[in-house]
Enzyme design. Structure first.
Site, PDB file in Angstrom:
ATOM      1  N   GLY A  38       0.941  -1.173  -0.028  1.00 31.50           N
ATOM      2  CA  GLY A  38      -0.102   0.103  -0.143  1.00 31.50           C
ATOM      3  C   GLY A  38       0.877   1.158  -0.075  1.00 31.50           C
ATOM      4  O   GLY A  38       2.038   1.181   0.120  1.00 31.50           O
ATOM      5  N   LEU A  39       0.113   2.339  -0.099  1.00 33.53           N
ATOM      6  CA  LEU A  39       1.017   3.643  -0.043  1.00 33.53           C
ATOM      7  C   LEU A  39       1.601   3.858   1.331  1.00 33.53           C
ATOM      8  O   LEU A  39       1.385   3.384   2.330  1.00 33.53           O
ATOM      9  CB  LEU A  39       0.139   4.777  -0.259  1.00 33.53           C
ATOM     10  CG  LEU A  39      -0.658   4.703  -1.724  1.00 33.53           C
ATOM     11  CD1 LEU A  39      -1.737   5.905  -1.650  1.00 33.53           C
ATOM     12  CD2 LEU A  39       0.277   4.868  -3.093  1.00 33.53           C
ATOM     13  N   SER A  40       2.600   4.924   1.067  1.00 33.81           N
ATOM     14  CA  SER A  40       3.276   5.204   2.260  1.00 33.81           C
ATOM     15  C   SER A  40       2.061   5.827   3.361  1.00 33.81           C
ATOM     16  O   SER A  40       1.418   6.561   2.688  1.00 33.81           O
ATOM     17  CB  SER A  40       4.266   5.981   1.980  1.00 33.81           C
ATOM     18  OG  SER A  40       4.866   6.980   3.239  1.00 33.81           O
ATOM     19  N   SER A  42      -0.132   4.278   4.573  1.00 37.73           N
ATOM     20  CA  SER A  42      -1.485   3.398   4.503  1.00 37.73           C
ATOM     21  C   SER A  42      -1.775   2.949   5.696  1.00 37.73           C
ATOM     22  O   SER A  42      -3.050   2.488   5.957  1.00 37.73           O
ATOM     23  CB  SER A  42      -1.351   2.808   3.118  1.00 37.73           C
ATOM     24  OG  SER A  42      -0.482   1.544   3.251  1.00 37.73           O
ATOM     25  N   GLY A  43      -0.954   2.682   6.387  1.00 36.18           N
ATOM     26  CA  GLY A  43      -1.067   1.845   7.710  1.00 36.18           C
ATOM     27  C   GLY A  43      -0.462   0.470   7.747  1.00 36.18           C
ATOM     28  O   GLY A  43      -1.079  -0.465   8.471  1.00 36.18           O
ATOM     29  N   LYS A  44       0.394  -0.183   6.688  1.00 36.09           N
ATOM     30  CA  LYS A  44       0.829  -1.526   6.303  1.00 36.09           C
ATOM     31  C   LYS A  44       1.544  -1.843   7.466  1.00 36.09           C
ATOM     32  O   LYS A  44       1.085  -2.850   8.202  1.00 36.09           O
ATOM     33  CB  LYS A  44       1.695  -1.315   5.265  1.00 36.09           C
ATOM     34  CG  LYS A  44       1.268  -0.830   3.922  1.00 36.09           C
ATOM     35  CD  LYS A  44       2.512  -1.049   2.897  1.00 36.09           C
ATOM     36  CE  LYS A  44       3.390  -0.189   3.150  1.00 36.09           C
ATOM     37  NZ  LYS A  44       3.243   1.390   3.158  1.00 36.09           N
ATOM     38  N   SER A  45       2.334  -0.963   8.072  1.00 35.16           N
ATOM     39  CA  SER A  45       3.436  -1.690   9.284  1.00 35.16           C
ATOM     40  C   SER A  45       2.410  -1.751  10.525  1.00 35.16           C
ATOM     41  O   SER A  45       2.526  -2.683  11.325  1.00 35.16           O
ATOM     42  CB  SER A  45       4.415  -0.443   9.525  1.00 35.16           C
ATOM     43  OG  SER A  45       5.392  -0.681   8.498  1.00 35.16           O
ATOM     44  N   SER A 112       6.123  -1.664  -2.221  1.00 31.77           N
ATOM     45  CA  SER A 112       6.208  -2.684  -3.436  1.00 31.77           C
ATOM     46  C   SER A 112       5.303  -2.156  -4.346  1.00 31.77           C
ATOM     47  O   SER A 112       4.066  -2.880  -4.845  1.00 31.77           O
ATOM     48  CB  SER A 112       5.978  -4.092  -2.934  1.00 31.77           C
ATOM     49  OG  SER A 112       4.622  -4.197  -2.137  1.00 31.77           O
TER      50      SER A 112
END
Length: 204
Positions: A38-40, A42-45, A112
């Site tokens: 997802g975008l920077s 976005s809450g991935k981490s 990615s």
């Protein structure tokens, strides 16, 4: 005149006596890669961390690979050119593959941005071992959060080829898990991932 040789001609693959299946059986889980994209901002981490915490509390064996942390060690020295970004993800994919072979559930949190790069990692492992988790958060929400101040720098021209601003993000077309992450609690987002793992038999 120097002789050009095949760089792999003196390298031989050694099979292990202990199989991936045996390692996974001891851990009572089906190994896989949970690939959060997802975008920077976005809450991935954040979601990946919450998922790992839930899995650990349930007694499962995991490891989380995070973008910034990896660049401080394994991928230290790589920049943000297209070539270095490709190499960054190639190394991460190979490490994730090793974790799967060890019987772990490995979580990765990386922008990615290109489908081809994510497909390349998927192709490294067996069917069902790569689970694409699309953390889908609108650009305006990510930019409003801007936890690292990167969007502001990108808008000022201080960061070249920044994903979502001056460089494209190719959203997953058929992710295994799709999280709309602009209006739900972190635990609810993590719950979607846990539910998928239970439903598909990754957790015994």
């Amino acid at each position: 005149m120097s002789k050009i040789t095949n760089e792999y001609e003196n390298i031989v693959w050694h099979d292990h006596k202990v199989s991936k299946e045996e390692r996974a059986s001891l851990k009572k889980q089906k190994p896989c890669i949970l690939w959060f994209t997802g975008l920077s901002g976005s809450g991935k981490s954040t979601v990946a961390n919450a998922v790992e915490a839930r899995l650990t509390a349930l007694g499962y064996h995991t490891y989380l690979l995070d973008g910034d942390n990896i660049r401080m060690g394994l991928n230290k020295g790589l920049g943000f050119s297209e070539e270095d970004r490709v190499e960054n993800l190639r190394r991460i994919g190979e490490v994730a593959k090793l974790f799967v072979d060890a019987g772990l559930i490995v979580l990765t949190a990386f922008i990615s941005p290109y489908r081809s790069e994510r497909q390349r990692v998927r192709d490294l492992v067996e069917g069902g071992e790569f689970i694409e988790v699309y953390v889908d958060t609108p650009l305006e929400v990510c930019e409003a959060r801007d936890p690292k101040g990167l969007y502001a720098k990108a808008r000022q021209g201080k960061i070249a080829e920044f994903t979502g601003i001056s460089s494209p993000y190719e959203a997953p077309e058929f992710p295994e898990i799709h999280i709309h992450n602009d209006d739900i609690p972190v635990e609810a987002a993590a719950g979607k991932v846990i539910d998928y793992l239970k439903e598909k038999g990754y957790l015994q």
